[in-house]
Design an enzyme around this catalytic site. Sequence first.
Site, PDB file in Angstrom:
ATOM      1  N   VAL A  82       0.842  -1.194   0.000  1.00 49.26           N
ATOM      2  CA  VAL A  82       0.000   0.000   0.000  1.00 49.26           C
ATOM      3  C   VAL A  82       0.880   1.247   0.000  1.00 49.26           C
ATOM      4  O   VAL A  82       1.784   1.385   0.822  1.00 49.26           O
ATOM      5  CB  VAL A  82      -0.940   0.010   1.218  1.00 49.26           C
ATOM      6  CG1 VAL A  82      -1.753   1.311   1.256  1.00 49.26           C
ATOM      7  CG2 VAL A  82      -1.875  -1.198   1.172  1.00 49.26           C
ATOM      8  N   LYS A  83       0.587   2.139  -0.911  1.00 57.28           N
ATOM      9  CA  LYS A  83       1.389   3.359  -1.066  1.00 57.28           C
ATOM     10  C   LYS A  83       0.670   4.522  -0.389  1.00 57.28           C
ATOM     11  O   LYS A  83      -0.478   4.830  -0.720  1.00 57.28           O
ATOM     12  CB  LYS A  83       1.591   3.635  -2.555  1.00 57.28           C
ATOM     13  CG  LYS A  83       2.773   4.514  -2.904  1.00 57.28           C
ATOM     14  CD  LYS A  83       2.947   4.514  -4.420  1.00 57.28           C
ATOM     15  CE  LYS A  83       4.119   5.354  -4.857  1.00 57.28           C
ATOM     16  NZ  LYS A  83       4.203   5.386  -6.345  1.00 57.28           N
TER      17      LYS A  83
END
Length: 216
Positions: A82-83
Site C-alpha cells: 500500500v502506497k
Amino acid sequence: MKFFVDTADTKDIADLAATGLIDGVTTNPSLIAKSGRPFAEVIAEICGLTDGPVSAEVVAIDAEGMISEGRKLAKIAENVAVKLPLTWDGLKACRTLADEGIPVNVTLCFSANQALLAAKAGAAFISPFIGRLDDIHIDGMELIQEIRQIYDNYMFETEILAASIRSPNHVKLSALAGADVMTAPPAVIRSLVSHPLTDKGLEIFLADAKKAGIKV
C-alpha cells in the site's frame, strides 16, 4: 539492488518481467489513469505478472480513509504494497497497516527527517524522489546517502526505494549511494544495457565472423 518498474502498462511489465531482472512494480493514480481501465482490475493483473511487491496508492487524505482503502487494496493480491503519502495522516495509517502485517510504501519523501519518521512508523519502503529534487537544484543523491546512514545507524529495516529516476546515471548513483531498490520507467531500465562501445564491438565481431565463415 532491486529493480522495480514504474508503470501501469501491463505489456511493458510482462516484457521486462520475462528478463528475470524485475523485482517489483510501482504505480500511482496518474499511471493507472493512463490505462483507461478500472483501478482494481489493473492492480490485480500487474500482481499476476510479478511475485514481487506491487505498490498501489490510496487516494484518501485522512488517516481513517487511508486505512480503509489500504485494507481494500491489500485484499486484491498478497503482493500488494500500500502506497501512502508522507503526511501525518499517512504516517498514522502506515503504523496501523504495518501492525496488521500489510507492507507500506511511504512516498513523496524529500528529506532525511521525513524518512526517519516513516521508518519509525513501520514503513516497508521509503520513496525519496530524486528527479524532483534535482528540478529545484537540490542533490537528490545526497538525500539517499543521508537516509542510508540514518537507517544503518539505527538498524531500521525500511528499504530505501529511489524514485523519480529519470536516467541511467540516476540508477548508477542510487546504487553507489546504497539504495536498496530503484524504480524507473521502462525506457530507463531498457537504456541501462546500451553503450556505444558495446554496439561497435559487436559490429566488429560479427563482421570478422562473417569474413571467416564462422558458424555455430
